[in-house]
Design an enzyme around this catalytic site. Structure first.
Site, PDB file in Angstrom:
ATOM      1  N   GLY A   8       2.384   3.239  13.779  1.00 27.87           N
ATOM      2  CA  GLY A   8       3.146   2.017  14.026  1.00 27.87           C
ATOM      3  C   GLY A   8       2.557   1.201  15.158  1.00 27.87           C
ATOM      4  O   GLY A   8       2.492  -0.038  15.091  1.00 27.87           O
ATOM      5  N   GLU A  29       8.842  15.475  16.658  1.00 26.33           N
ATOM      6  CA  GLU A  29       9.268  15.432  15.263  1.00 26.33           C
ATOM      7  C   GLU A  29       8.476  16.441  14.445  1.00 26.33           C
ATOM      8  O   GLU A  29       7.261  16.343  14.319  1.00 26.33           O
ATOM      9  CB  GLU A  29       9.076  14.026  14.700  1.00 26.33           C
ATOM     10  N   CYS A  36      12.717  10.963   8.154  1.00 28.41           N
ATOM     11  CA  CYS A  36      12.662  10.404   9.505  1.00 28.41           C
ATOM     12  C   CYS A  36      13.982  10.555  10.237  1.00 28.41           C
ATOM     13  O   CYS A  36      14.010  10.700  11.460  1.00 28.41           O
ATOM     14  CB  CYS A  36      12.244   8.933   9.443  1.00 28.41           C
ATOM     15  N   GLU A  79       9.734   1.070  10.866  1.00 29.65           N
ATOM     16  CA  GLU A  79      10.718   2.150  10.760  1.00 29.65           C
ATOM     17  C   GLU A  79       9.935   3.433  10.981  1.00 29.65           C
ATOM     18  O   GLU A  79       9.164   3.859  10.129  1.00 29.65           O
ATOM     19  CB  GLU A  79      11.404   2.107   9.393  1.00 29.65           C
ATOM     20  N   LYS A 136       0.852  -1.183   0.000  1.00 32.10           N
ATOM     21  CA  LYS A 136       0.000   0.000   0.000  1.00 32.10           C
ATOM     22  C   LYS A 136       0.892   1.238   0.000  1.00 32.10           C
ATOM     23  O   LYS A 136       1.551   1.545   0.988  1.00 32.10           O
ATOM     24  CB  LYS A 136      -0.919   0.061   1.220  1.00 32.10           C
ATOM     25  N   GLY A 166       6.533   4.915   8.865  1.00 32.31           N
ATOM     26  CA  GLY A 166       5.647   6.044   9.099  1.00 32.31           C
ATOM     27  C   GLY A 166       5.753   6.544  10.523  1.00 32.31           C
ATOM     28  O   GLY A 166       6.805   6.432  11.166  1.00 32.31           O
TER      29      GLY A 166
END
Length: 507
Positions: free
Chosen positions: A261, A410, A313, A279, A203, A256
């Site tokens: 997650g 973040e 990231c 990740e 996806k 993501g």
């Protein structure tokens, strides 16, 4: 890696200037917009579609089919059939898999300009950067093409028995990728899955499905058997959830946010306890000691943060500078940010395009406002650029404190936060005082300082006198909330392999 990156960008810009093709949005229309199941492009079962937009113009590029659980079910049926022990795919020798993967790379090379154009339209990154991503994706797939016959079991003598281990593919795998590096993240996940002999339901992010669909067409053209690769466009709560929850998917790989997650991991646990590799986010420190060349350090930390519009990231989003050189460093960093060219990503020399969408634009501007309110000093940028597209000025803060939101959370945008420090021991503690642990960097001419920092920081990757030096052969992943498992390198194969023990009694 940074030198290689800059060289390839220069080559890409030169190629762009020489190309006769008119890279207008109208002349680079996507060829594929449906779902890809069992080697065919098909409409979704529901018939629904959704639009994908160009973030530089806010205009619709094309409507693509919207998949959900019913489409994931069909893809899993196809992938299971392709993974059957007597299937064409399972009967291929390792070197035949190598040949198919290399053929796919040849087709990518043929279509690299078109792939880069799709990526720039759909994601907003400068065309030269997108062209680099195509090249790096090819290198990643070629790297894993060389691994098809190089993962081995062991023989284990044990008294009157002989035991052996055998490495086998886990089976049907689900892969959910983000929008910041659409083609690269596809290659990171397809590479080890195909090398080990798994079959795939992918996806892509709903913001950036176009290069994944073109890659699906190239996979068919390369000769991959039906059902080996399937691509389901759609949204997280529907298509993504269906992949995470499916009882016949043996492993899911997700890149993501931390919040999503957790949802993926919980969904996997509730169904068949499928393997999960994650990740996730980062808040990576880059530490500059007073013995460093300031201009080199400014350039390195600038690229560490502003590359890909800060939408990375592992972005070096916390710049720690020794107090002896702090003021000089801040002045140079602010000046460099002000010089960064922002604009139409198809124009030569543009270094920064738009953020991916209005949601991310609003989020980044909100963090900039928070930094100012909490007392950080705005040295450059801080505003939206224009009213068309989702552009943000390259932004630099100084006098940032560790407890500020911009220091802990973040941002995922072009916002550099510069902190002051005094000692190595202090610096290690501060670097580790966040929930993330994806990456870190250190710039110094003292090897002892560099290695002590590298050995002590909680990070999956540590770069000394460089940053973002990610190679196909080097494992990548994080500590703490930054994820589980590793991608790339030999370690990346482990996510897709089972170990079977076979024991025989000697008569």
């Amino acid at each position: 890696m940074l030198k290689l990156h800059k060289l390839l960008i220069e080559v890409g810009v030169a190629r762009w200037l020489l190309m006769r093709c008119d890279h207008s949005y109208a002349n680079c229309r996507p060829h594929y917009y449906q779902l890809f199941i069992n080697n065919e492009f098909v409409d979704s079962v529901s018939g629904k579609t959704f639009a994908t937009f160009n973030p530089a113009t806010s205009k619709e590029i094309i409507k693509v089919s919207e998949g959900d659980k019913a489409d994931v079910d069909l893809a899993v049926i196809a992938a299971k059939k392709a993974f059957h022990r007597n299937s064409e795919w399972r009967k291929l020798s390792p070197l035949q898999r190598t040949a198919l993967m290399n053929k796919l790379c040849d087709l990518m090379a043929r279509d690299k300009d078109f792939l880069a154009s799709l990526e720039t339209q759909d994601n907003g990154k400068p065309y030269a950067e997108a062209l680099f991503d195509v090249t790096y994706s090819m290198l990643t797939l070629q790297y894993y093409a060389g691994w098809t016959d190089k993962f081995f079991g062991d023989t284990i003598p044990a008294g009157g028995f002989t035991s052996m281990t055998r490495k086998e593919p886990v089976g049907v795998v689900g892969q959910i990728i983000p929008w910041n590096y659409p083609l690269l993240m596809l290659a990171w996940k397809w590479g080890p899955a195909l090398a080990t002999g798994c079959t795939i339901i992918m996806k892509p992010a709903e913001q950036t499905p176009l290069t994944a669909l073109h890659m699906a067409a190239l996979a068919k053209e390369a000769g991959f058997p039906a059902g080996v690769i399937n691509v389901i466009n759609g949204f997280g709560p529907t298509a993504g959830a269906a992949i995470s929850e499916h009882p016949d998917i043996a492993k899911v790989a997700f890149t993501g946010s931390v919040d999503i997650g957790r949802i993926v991991m919980a969904a996997s646990a509730k169904t068949n306890l499928k393997r999960v590799s994650l990740e996730l986010g980062g808040k990576s420190p880059v530490v500059v000691f007073d013995d460093a060349d300031i201009d080199f350090a400014v350039d390195t930390t600038h690229e560490a943060l502003f590359s890909n519009h800060g939408q990375s990231c592992c972005a070096g989003s916390r710049t720690y500078v020794h107090e002896k050189i702090y003021d000089q460093f801040v002045a140079k960093a602010a000046a460099k940010a002000k010089e960064r060219k922002v604009g139409n990503p198809f124009e030569a020399n543009v270094q920064q395009g738009p953020q991916i969408d209005e949601e991310m634009l609003t989020k980044v501007l909100g963090y900039i406002e928070s930094g100012q309110k909490e007392g950080a000093k705005l040295q450059a940028g801080g505003k939206r650029i224009g009213n068309v597209g989702f552009f943000v000025e390259p932004t630099v803060f100084s006098d940032v404190k560790d407890d500020m939101r911009i220091a802990q959370e973040e941002i995922f945008g072009p916002v550099q936060s510069i902190f002051k420090f005094s000692s190595l021991e202090e610096m290690i503690d501060r670097a580790n005082n966040v929930q993330y642990g994806l990456a870190a960097g250190v710039i110094t001419n003292d090897i002892n300082k560099a290695m002590k920092f590298a050995n002590s920081v909680d990070a999956g990757s540590v770069w000394i006198n460089c940053y973002d030096a990610v190679l196909p052969s080097t494992p990548f992943g994080g500590y703490k909330h930054s994820g589980i498992g590793r991608e790339l390198g030999k370690d990346g194969l482990d996510n897709y392999l089972e170990t079977k023990t076979i024991t025989m009694k000697l008569l």
